[in-house]
Scaffold this motif. Structure first.
Motif, short mmCIF file in Angstrom:
data_model
loop_
_atom_site.label_atom_id
_atom_site.label_comp_id
_atom_site.label_asym_id
_atom_site.label_seq_id
_atom_site.Cartn_x
_atom_site.Cartn_y
_atom_site.Cartn_z
N ALA A 17 0.83 -1.21 0.00
CA ALA A 17 0.00 0.00 0.00
C ALA A 17 0.87 1.26 0.00
O ALA A 17 0.56 2.23 -0.70
N LEU A 18 1.95 1.24 0.77
CA LEU A 18 2.87 2.39 0.80
C LEU A 18 3.45 2.67 -0.58
O LEU A 18 3.47 3.82 -1.04
N ILE A 19 3.88 1.62 -1.26
CA ILE A 19 4.46 1.77 -2.60
C ILE A 19 3.41 2.30 -3.57
O ILE A 19 3.66 3.24 -4.33
N ILE A 20 2.21 1.73 -3.53
CA ILE A 20 1.15 2.14 -4.46
C ILE A 20 0.70 3.57 -4.19
O ILE A 20 0.51 4.35 -5.12
N ILE A 21 0.56 3.93 -2.92
CA ILE A 21 0.12 5.29 -2.58
C ILE A 21 1.14 6.32 -3.06
O ILE A 21 0.77 7.34 -3.66
N PHE A 22 2.42 6.08 -2.81
CA PHE A 22 3.44 7.02 -3.27
C PHE A 22 3.45 7.11 -4.79
O PHE A 22 3.59 8.20 -5.35
N ARG A 23 3.33 5.98 -5.45
CA ARG A 23 3.35 5.97 -6.91
C ARG A 23 2.16 6.73 -7.48
O ARG A 23 2.31 7.59 -8.35
N GLU A 24 0.96 6.42 -7.00
CA GLU A 24 -0.25 7.06 -7.54
C GLU A 24 -0.27 8.55 -7.23
O GLU A 24 -0.67 9.36 -8.07
N SER A 26 2.31 10.46 -6.87
CA SER A 26 3.32 11.08 -7.72
C SER A 26 2.86 11.18 -9.17
O SER A 26 3.13 12.17 -9.83
N VAL A 27 2.18 10.14 -9.66
CA VAL A 27 1.64 10.20 -11.02
C VAL A 27 0.61 11.33 -11.11
O VAL A 27 0.60 12.10 -12.08
N TRP A 28 -0.24 11.46 -10.09
CA TRP A 28 -1.22 12.54 -10.09
C TRP A 28 -0.53 13.89 -10.05
O TRP A 28 -0.88 14.80 -10.81
N LEU A 29 0.47 14.04 -9.17
CA LEU A 29 1.18 15.31 -9.04
C LEU A 29 1.88 15.68 -10.35
O LEU A 29 1.78 16.82 -10.81
N MET A 30 2.56 14.73 -10.95
CA MET A 30 3.26 15.02 -12.20
C MET A 30 2.26 15.25 -13.34
O MET A 30 2.57 15.97 -14.28
N GLY A 31 1.09 14.66 -13.23
CA GLY A 31 0.02 14.94 -14.21
C GLY A 31 -0.42 16.39 -14.15
O GLY A 31 -0.81 16.97 -15.17
N GLY A 39 5.90 10.25 -13.10
CA GLY A 39 5.32 9.92 -11.81
C GLY A 39 5.99 8.75 -11.12
O GLY A 39 6.19 8.77 -9.91
N ASN A 40 6.33 7.71 -11.88
CA ASN A 40 6.98 6.55 -11.27
C ASN A 40 8.33 6.92 -10.68
O ASN A 40 8.67 6.50 -9.57
N LEU A 41 9.10 7.69 -11.41
CA LEU A 41 10.42 8.10 -10.94
C LEU A 41 10.30 9.01 -9.72
O LEU A 41 11.00 8.82 -8.72
N VAL A 42 9.41 9.97 -9.79
CA VAL A 42 9.21 10.89 -8.66
C VAL A 42 8.70 10.12 -7.44
O VAL A 42 9.13 10.37 -6.32
N GLY A 43 7.83 9.15 -7.65
CA GLY A 43 7.32 8.33 -6.55
C GLY A 43 8.42 7.54 -5.88
O GLY A 43 8.50 7.47 -4.65
N LEU A 44 9.28 6.94 -6.69
CA LEU A 44 10.38 6.15 -6.14
C LEU A 44 11.35 7.02 -5.36
O LEU A 44 11.74 6.69 -4.24
N ILE A 45 11.69 8.16 -5.92
CA ILE A 45 12.62 9.07 -5.24
C ILE A 45 11.99 9.66 -3.99
O ILE A 45 12.64 9.75 -2.94
N SER A 46 10.71 10.04 -4.05
CA SER A 46 10.07 10.62 -2.86
C SER A 46 9.93 9.59 -1.75
O SER A 46 10.11 9.92 -0.58
N LEU A 47 9.63 8.33 -2.11
CA LEU A 47 9.57 7.29 -1.09
C LEU A 47 10.93 7.08 -0.45
O LEU A 47 11.04 6.93 0.77
#
Length: 123
Positions: A17-24, A26-31, A39-47
């Motif tokens: 859930a932590l991984i999915i929440i950060f990814r989603e 970040s995808v929304w934010l980058m959108g 979004g995937n890259l930003v999610g990984l780095i932010s996590l």
């Protein structure tokens, strides 16, 4: 089938859930910046940043660490979002692709060259 009974289901659900929440998120934010492919890259780095900051001030749960180790060891699940994001980014580069490849080549070549020189000198 004993491993099913001993599996820490709450830790697995929380980690995924932590991984999915950060990814989603970040995808929304980058959108919002018209670049959802990042979004995937930003999610990984932010996590990574959040967990690093958390580790600096608190202890990371052993359950989270164990679950993460199993995910990393048993599957490529942790690497799929960044791979998908990289492919989407390359698809959207268009005319900027040659510049990107030159930057990628130089930014990879120079650190490898420096590392080789350091290794040759100190090893």
């Amino acid at each position: 089938m004993d491993w099913i009974k001993t599996l820490d289901w709450k830790a697995w659900a929380g980690t995924i859930a932590l991984i999915i929440i950060f990814r989603e998120a970040s995808v929304w934010l980058m959108g919002q910046f018209n670049h959802p492919e990042l979004g995937n890259l930003v999610g990984l780095i932010s996590l990574l940043i959040v967990l690093s900051l958390w580790r600096k001030f608190n202890k990371i749960s052993v359950r989270l660490v164990d679950t993460n180790n199993k995910i990393m060891k048993e599957s490529a699940f942790a690497f799929l979002p960044i791979s998908a994001g990289s492919l989407l980014m390359l698809k959207h580069l268009g005319e900027e692709m040659p510049i990107f490849l030159v930057v990628l080549f130089i930014s990879t070549l120079i650190p490898l060259w420096v590392y080789a020189k350091m290794s040759k000198k100190w090893l």
